[in-house]
Design a protein around this motif. Structure first.
Motif, PDB file in Angstrom:
ATOM      1  N   ASP A 236       0.925  -1.096   0.037  1.00  0.00           N
ATOM      2  CA  ASP A 236      -0.007  -0.129  -0.110  1.00  0.00           C
ATOM      3  C   ASP A 236       0.814   1.203  -0.085  1.00  0.00           C
ATOM      4  O   ASP A 236       1.574   1.476   0.914  1.00  0.00           O
ATOM      5  CB  ASP A 236      -0.923  -0.112   1.258  1.00  0.00           C
ATOM      6  N   LEU A 237       1.057   1.851  -1.170  1.00  0.00           N
ATOM      7  CA  LEU A 237       1.691   3.015  -1.318  1.00  0.00           C
ATOM      8  C   LEU A 237       1.371   4.372  -0.709  1.00  0.00           C
ATOM      9  O   LEU A 237       1.717   5.522  -0.894  1.00  0.00           O
ATOM     10  CB  LEU A 237       2.304   3.266  -2.875  1.00  0.00           C
ATOM     11  N   THR A 238      -0.108   4.334  -0.284  1.00  0.00           N
ATOM     12  CA  THR A 238      -0.914   5.495   0.199  1.00  0.00           C
ATOM     13  C   THR A 238       0.149   6.321   1.063  1.00  0.00           C
ATOM     14  O   THR A 238       0.684   5.951   2.004  1.00  0.00           O
ATOM     15  CB  THR A 238      -2.151   5.282   0.979  1.00  0.00           C
ATOM     16  N   ASN A 239       0.385   7.593   0.941  1.00  0.00           N
ATOM     17  CA  ASN A 239       0.975   8.532   2.000  1.00  0.00           C
ATOM     18  C   ASN A 239      -0.117   9.116   2.907  1.00  0.00           C
ATOM     19  O   ASN A 239      -0.601   9.985   2.743  1.00  0.00           O
ATOM     20  CB  ASN A 239       1.662   9.608   1.110  1.00  0.00           C
ATOM     21  N   PHE A 240      -0.263   8.167   4.016  1.00  0.00           N
ATOM     22  CA  PHE A 240      -1.408   8.452   5.090  1.00  0.00           C
ATOM     23  C   PHE A 240      -0.965   9.855   5.566  1.00  0.00           C
ATOM     24  O   PHE A 240      -1.903  10.596   6.163  1.00  0.00           O
ATOM     25  CB  PHE A 240      -1.466   7.601   5.808  1.00  0.00           C
ATOM     26  N   LEU A 243      -2.691  12.450   3.542  1.00  0.00           N
ATOM     27  CA  LEU A 243      -4.140  12.232   3.137  1.00  0.00           C
ATOM     28  C   LEU A 243      -5.091  12.899   3.448  1.00  0.00           C
ATOM     29  O   LEU A 243      -5.750  13.685   2.164  1.00  0.00           O
ATOM     30  CB  LEU A 243      -4.442  10.848   3.329  1.00  0.00           C
ATOM     31  N   ASN A 244      -5.351  13.565   4.499  1.00  0.00           N
ATOM     32  CA  ASN A 244      -6.385  14.503   4.807  1.00  0.00           C
ATOM     33  C   ASN A 244      -6.097  15.846   4.167  1.00  0.00           C
ATOM     34  O   ASN A 244      -7.105  16.550   3.658  1.00  0.00           O
ATOM     35  CB  ASN A 244      -6.461  14.487   6.312  1.00  0.00           C
ATOM     36  N   SER A 247      -6.941  15.910   0.579  1.00  0.00           N
ATOM     37  CA  SER A 247      -8.413  15.947   0.225  1.00  0.00           C
ATOM     38  C   SER A 247      -9.143  17.347   0.437  1.00  0.00           C
ATOM     39  O   SER A 247     -10.011  17.369  -0.311  1.00  0.00           O
ATOM     40  CB  SER A 247      -9.158  14.862   1.545  1.00  0.00           C
TER      41      SER A 247
END
Length: 250
Positions: A236-240, A243-244, A247
């Motif tokens: 999972d390459l999502t940059n948490f 993220l917000n 958005s």
């Protein structure tokens, strides 16, 4: 345990043979590796061409072994869908000839095979051995991965994690221990040497200088200090972290 063994250096790799010999002492193995060298192919898979699978007899290895005319990720996919008569507990990818540290992890076929296993919810270990003057201590690397399996198996099999392990080119007794750490930065400052061939085409050859300035507490740093490095990875390459924030841009 029941293990699937693969690599990116090919079915005929000496390092694969040494690892298989070590792991066979305590585990049930099935081996599925590329038919030839597939280093730095990252997470590519074969789409346009058919894959050829051949049964292979590895000297003094009792486990079933197969060569596959594809990438390391292909090998894991083929094994899961076509070769395994029952699930495996873990996938072991390696021993790679040379380290997979820092940003090199992105390009590594060895690591990508392990990540492919995680996509199938199979925990995995990618194991690489440092090369010094074209020499590596694969026996030390094989011993360490065997011990890491023993130590981590109860926790690892509950998660679809990848452990990226790098072993310095030292005898087992001279290695200082294991450091769990994050990825470092670039190993090499890459650049192209440009030339013109007889047809007048531009020819580029990739080369590079070793980057000697590395952040402390990273895999690159600790390997230089004589430690085995272990970095947990996930596909999972999502940059948490942002993220917000992103958005809110929209």
């Amino acid at each position: 345990m029941r293990l699937l063994l693969t690599n990116d250096d090919g079915i005929e790799s000496k390092a694969l043979y040494i690892l298989a010999k070590e792991l066979e002492k305590e585990h049930e193995l099935i081996i599925a590796a590329p038919s030839n060298q597939k280093s730095a192919c990252s997470h590519s898979i074969t789409i346009a061409e058919s894959l050829i699978i051949k049964k292979v007899n590895l000297p003094n290895i009792s486990s079933d072994a197969y060569s596959i005319s594809g990438t390391p990720a292909d090998c894991v996919r083929v094994a899961v869908h076509k070769l395994l008569d029952k699930p495996v507990d873990m996938v072991i990818s390696g021993i790679n000839m040379g380290t997979n540290l820092g940003m090199d992890i992105i390009y590594s076929g060895t690591v990508s095979a392990a990540i492919e296993a995680a996509i199938y919810k199979i925990p995995s270990i990618a194991i690489s051995s440092e090369l010094k003057e074209n020499c590596a201590n694969y026996y030390s690397a094989a011993k360490f991965v065997s011990n890491i399996i023993k130590t981590s198996k109860d926790n690892l099999i509950k998660n679809d994690l990848v452990l990226n392990v790098n072993v310095p080119c030292l005898d087992e007794k001279d290695i200082k221990g294991i450091k769990v750490c994050g990825m470092g930065d670039k190993i090499y400052d890459n650049f192209f040497i440009e030339d013109i061939n007889e047809a007048g085409d531009t020819v580029l050859k990739l080369t590079g200088r070793i980057n000697k300035n590395h952040k402390i507490n990273t895999d690159v740093y600790y390997l230089k200090q004589g430690y085995v490095t272990l970095t947990p990875l996930h596909y999972d390459l999502t940059n948490f972290k942002i993220l917000n924030e992103v958005s809110q841009w929209f």
